[in-house]
Design a protein around this motif. Structure first.
Motif, mmCIF file in Angstrom:
data_model
loop_
_atom_site.group_PDB
_atom_site.id
_atom_site.type_symbol
_atom_site.label_atom_id
_atom_site.label_comp_id
_atom_site.label_asym_id
_atom_site.label_seq_id
_atom_site.Cartn_x
_atom_site.Cartn_y
_atom_site.Cartn_z
ATOM 1 N N GLU A 90 -9.473 15.351 2.317
ATOM 2 C CA GLU A 90 -9.163 15.737 3.692
ATOM 3 C C GLU A 90 -9.759 14.786 4.732
ATOM 4 O OE1 GLU A 90 -7.290 18.275 5.357
ATOM 5 O OE2 GLU A 90 -6.367 18.056 3.383
ATOM 6 N N ASP A 91 -10.690 13.930 4.304
ATOM 7 C CA ASP A 91 -11.373 13.057 5.259
ATOM 8 C C ASP A 91 -11.133 11.570 5.024
ATOM 9 O OD1 ASP A 91 -13.348 14.869 6.935
ATOM 10 O OD2 ASP A 91 -13.398 15.612 4.877
ATOM 11 N N LEU A 92 -10.391 11.202 3.984
ATOM 12 C CA LEU A 92 -10.255 9.790 3.636
ATOM 13 C C LEU A 92 -8.859 9.455 3.129
ATOM 14 C CD1 LEU A 92 -11.556 6.985 3.208
ATOM 15 C CD2 LEU A 92 -12.329 7.794 0.963
ATOM 16 N N VAL A 93 -8.264 8.425 3.730
ATOM 17 C CA VAL A 93 -6.951 7.924 3.342
ATOM 18 C C VAL A 93 -7.074 6.424 3.098
ATOM 19 C CG1 VAL A 93 -4.554 7.557 4.104
ATOM 20 C CG2 VAL A 93 -5.753 9.673 4.719
ATOM 21 N N GLN A 94 -6.387 5.918 2.070
ATOM 22 C CA GLN A 94 -6.351 4.472 1.839
ATOM 23 C C GLN A 94 -4.900 4.010 1.827
ATOM 24 O OE1 GLN A 94 -8.288 3.769 -1.920
ATOM 25 N NE2 GLN A 94 -6.577 4.529 -3.141
ATOM 26 N N CYS A 95 -4.652 2.852 2.451
ATOM 27 C CA CYS A 95 -3.287 2.363 2.617
ATOM 28 C C CYS A 95 -3.173 0.901 2.210
ATOM 29 C CB CYS A 95 -2.844 2.474 4.078
ATOM 30 S SG CYS A 95 -2.994 4.120 4.796
ATOM 31 N N THR A 96 -2.062 0.580 1.556
ATOM 32 C CA THR A 96 -1.659 -0.807 1.346
ATOM 33 C C THR A 96 -0.612 -1.129 2.401
ATOM 34 O OG1 THR A 96 -2.024 -0.605 -1.034
ATOM 35 C CG2 THR A 96 -0.697 -2.460 -0.279
ATOM 36 N N ILE A 97 -0.755 -2.270 3.059
ATOM 37 C CA ILE A 97 0.101 -2.613 4.188
ATOM 38 C C ILE A 97 1.059 -3.732 3.791
ATOM 39 C CG2 ILE A 97 0.163 -3.358 6.595
ATOM 40 C CD1 ILE A 97 -2.748 -2.383 6.820
ATOM 41 N N PHE A 98 2.341 -3.526 4.093
ATOM 42 C CA PHE A 98 3.388 -4.498 3.802
ATOM 43 C C PHE A 98 4.062 -4.962 5.092
ATOM 44 C CE2 PHE A 98 2.821 -2.061 -0.032
ATOM 45 C CZ PHE A 98 3.081 -2.932 -1.081
ATOM 46 N N ASP A 99 4.767 -6.099 4.995
ATOM 47 C CA ASP A 99 5.499 -6.603 6.163
ATOM 48 C C ASP A 99 6.941 -6.104 6.187
ATOM 49 O OD1 ASP A 99 6.591 -8.138 4.104
ATOM 50 O OD2 ASP A 99 6.705 -9.959 5.304
ATOM 51 N N GLY A 100 7.322 -5.275 5.251
ATOM 52 C CA GLY A 100 8.663 -4.695 5.210
ATOM 53 C C GLY A 100 8.651 -3.468 4.330
ATOM 54 N N ASN A 101 9.832 -2.892 4.099
ATOM 55 C CA ASN A 101 9.888 -1.699 3.253
ATOM 56 C C ASN A 101 10.919 -1.819 2.138
ATOM 57 O OD1 ASN A 101 12.295 -1.352 4.662
ATOM 58 N ND2 ASN A 101 11.499 0.282 5.961
ATOM 59 N N GLY A 102 11.263 -3.055 1.773
ATOM 60 C CA GLY A 102 12.155 -3.286 0.650
ATOM 61 C C GLY A 102 11.409 -3.910 -0.519
ATOM 62 N N ARG A 103 12.137 -4.220 -1.591
ATOM 63 C CA ARG A 103 11.526 -4.783 -2.794
ATOM 64 C C ARG A 103 10.906 -6.154 -2.546
ATOM 65 N NH1 ARG A 103 12.674 -2.515 -7.707
ATOM 66 N NH2 ARG A 103 12.365 -4.550 -8.723
ATOM 67 N N ASP A 104 11.366 -6.841 -1.507
ATOM 68 C CA ASP A 104 10.837 -8.173 -1.223
ATOM 69 C C ASP A 104 9.644 -8.154 -0.279
ATOM 70 O OD1 ASP A 104 12.150 -7.405 1.094
ATOM 71 O OD2 ASP A 104 12.921 -9.419 1.514
ATOM 72 N N ALA A 105 9.147 -6.983 0.073
ATOM 73 C CA ALA A 105 8.048 -6.888 1.043
ATOM 74 C C ALA A 105 6.785 -7.569 0.520
ATOM 75 C CB ALA A 105 7.765 -5.424 1.363
ATOM 76 N N ARG A 106 6.093 -8.259 1.421
ATOM 77 C CA ARG A 106 4.834 -8.921 1.082
ATOM 78 C C ARG A 106 3.662 -8.038 1.482
ATOM 79 N NH1 ARG A 106 9.426 -11.831 0.077
ATOM 80 N NH2 ARG A 106 8.962 -14.020 -0.406
ATOM 81 N N ILE A 107 2.631 -8.019 0.638
ATOM 82 C CA ILE A 107 1.416 -7.282 0.975
ATOM 83 C C ILE A 107 0.673 -8.032 2.072
ATOM 84 C CG2 ILE A 107 -0.833 -6.508 0.153
ATOM 85 C CD1 ILE A 107 0.416 -6.080 -2.584
ATOM 86 N N MET A 108 0.451 -7.343 3.188
ATOM 87 C CA MET A 108 -0.249 -7.945 4.325
ATOM 88 C C MET A 108 -1.741 -7.655 4.311
ATOM 89 S SD MET A 108 2.472 -6.929 7.303
ATOM 90 C CE MET A 108 1.423 -7.480 8.641
ATOM 91 N N GLY A 109 -2.117 -6.492 3.797
ATOM 92 C CA GLY A 109 -3.526 -6.139 3.841
ATOM 93 C C GLY A 109 -3.761 -4.691 3.471
ATOM 94 N N VAL A 110 -4.887 -4.165 3.937
ATOM 95 C CA VAL A 110 -5.269 -2.790 3.617
ATOM 96 C C VAL A 110 -5.829 -2.107 4.864
ATOM 97 C CG1 VAL A 110 -5.760 -3.265 1.186
ATOM 98 C CG2 VAL A 110 -7.596 -3.485 2.890
ATOM 99 N N GLU A 111 -5.740 -0.792 4.867
ATOM 100 C CA GLU A 111 -6.379 0.002 5.925
ATOM 101 C C GLU A 111 -7.010 1.229 5.296
ATOM 102 O OE1 GLU A 111 -5.703 2.139 10.270
ATOM 103 O OE2 GLU A 111 -4.110 0.909 9.408
ATOM 104 N N TYR A 112 -8.216 1.533 5.765
ATOM 105 C CA TYR A 112 -8.907 2.755 5.374
ATOM 106 C C TYR A 112 -8.981 3.648 6.599
ATOM 107 C CZ TYR A 112 -10.158 -0.099 1.380
ATOM 108 O OH TYR A 112 -10.095 -0.919 0.280
ATOM 109 N N ILE A 113 -8.648 4.913 6.420
ATOM 110 C CA ILE A 113 -8.611 5.862 7.527
ATOM 111 C C ILE A 113 -9.589 6.993 7.231
ATOM 112 C CG2 ILE A 113 -7.167 7.487 8.823
ATOM 113 C CD1 ILE A 113 -4.754 5.741 8.079
ATOM 114 N N VAL A 114 -10.459 7.282 8.190
ATOM 115 C CA VAL A 114 -11.430 8.357 8.011
ATOM 116 C C VAL A 114 -11.312 9.376 9.137
ATOM 117 C CG1 VAL A 114 -13.087 6.908 6.768
ATOM 118 C CG2 VAL A 114 -13.251 7.118 9.262
ATOM 119 N N SER A 115 -11.751 10.577 8.842
ATOM 120 C CA SER A 115 -11.779 11.630 9.850
ATOM 121 C C SER A 115 -12.861 11.342 10.882
ATOM 122 C CB SER A 115 -12.058 12.983 9.181
ATOM 123 O OG SER A 115 -13.366 12.978 8.622
ATOM 124 N N GLU A 116 -12.767 12.036 11.994
ATOM 125 C CA GLU A 116 -13.804 11.912 13.024
ATOM 126 C C GLU A 116 -15.167 12.255 12.458
ATOM 127 O OE1 GLU A 116 -14.838 14.825 16.528
ATOM 128 O OE2 GLU A 116 -13.167 13.520 17.161
#
Length: 255
Positions: A90-116
């Motif tokens: 409930e307090d932690l989300v992890q994300c992989t970031i892409f430059d698109g949403n198709g099969r050819d999308a490149r991984i751009m980076g990562v984001e970590y999301i936390v609660s207040e």
């Protein structure tokens, strides 16, 4: 991130399952990487691995968010970012970031999301690496493609008070062939007029959504009081990575 009632969470969870078939394949990668076409052998190996190998971490990515980032210290360096996320608790989300949403999308980076709640526990210097999500939610620029409006609204109620730490490893706005250089810290927009209108218009057209309408739909979501320390760039506290020559052994490395 406040606890949701069971029925509330269930509705959001069921809606998130729809992401596997909605809101995708309309944004191609902006990158053309050098390299030979896949051989028949490579394609056969890929097909076999896809059937045989377990991909539990990938299957856990049940949340798809589309928003915008800029380089910390360079407000003009802006780009769209497609987040594929796993809610660890409930307090932690992890994300992989892409430059698109198709099969050819490149991984751009990562984001970590936390609660207040978790963000408040971070050391002061660490907080300067994080950005708030209040404006992204309230402005309508952060969307969950494919989700019904009601489910998206409930998801945004959770995200509005969260904080994210984002690093981009492939700067696809300028490195159009290969990932060059080192990772860079990214930030989120905090006020109207910062994000280029052209980026929003192009995104809205592709997804057939209206950012102004989403802003209006989220008007009832309370704007949280920001925890001091986040969005440090606004106070001139710019934090960014750089490459330097290491003179001493790194921790854990023998002489």
């Amino acid at each position: 991130m406040r606890k949701l009632k069971t029925g509330h969470s269930l509705r959001v969870g069921l809606a998130l399952l729809l992401l596997t078939g909605c809101g995708g394949k309309n944004t191609s990668s902006n990158v053309e990487s050098p390299g030979a076409d896949k051989t028949a052998k490579t394609e056969v190996l890929e097909a076999g691995a896809d059937v045989i190998q377990n991909k539990a971490p990938l299957k856990a990515m049940s949340m798809y968010l589309d928003g915008f980032h800029f380089y910390s210290g360079n407000l003009k360096g802006q780009m769209e970012a497609h987040h594929y996320c796993t809610q660890l608790n409930e307090d932690l989300v992890q994300c992989t970031i892409f430059d698109g949403n198709g099969r050819d999308a490149r991984i751009m980076g990562v984001e970590y999301i936390v609660s207040e709640r978790l963000f408040k526990t971070l050391p002061d210097e660490e907080k300067k690496l994080w950005h708030s999500h209040h404006h992204e939610v309230k402005s309508g620029t952060l969307i969950a493609p494919g989700l019904p409006l009601v489910a998206e609204h409930e998801l945004m109620e959770k995200l509005v008070s969260t904080y994210g730490k984002t690093y981009h490893t492939w700067h696809t706005d300028r490195d159009l062939e290969l990932p060059l250089g080192h990772p860079l810290l990214m930030m989120g927009f905090t006020k109207d007029g910062q994000l280029a209108d052209s980026l929003v218009r192009q995104r809205d057209q592709r997804f057939e959504v209206s950012t102004p309408e989403k802003r209006q739909n989220r008007a009832d979501i309370p704007t949280p009081t920001l925890v001091p320390g986040a969005n440090a760039w606004e106070q001139g506290e710019i934090r960014q990575l750089k490459v330097s020559t290491v003179q001493e052994p790194l921790p854990g490395h023998a002489h």
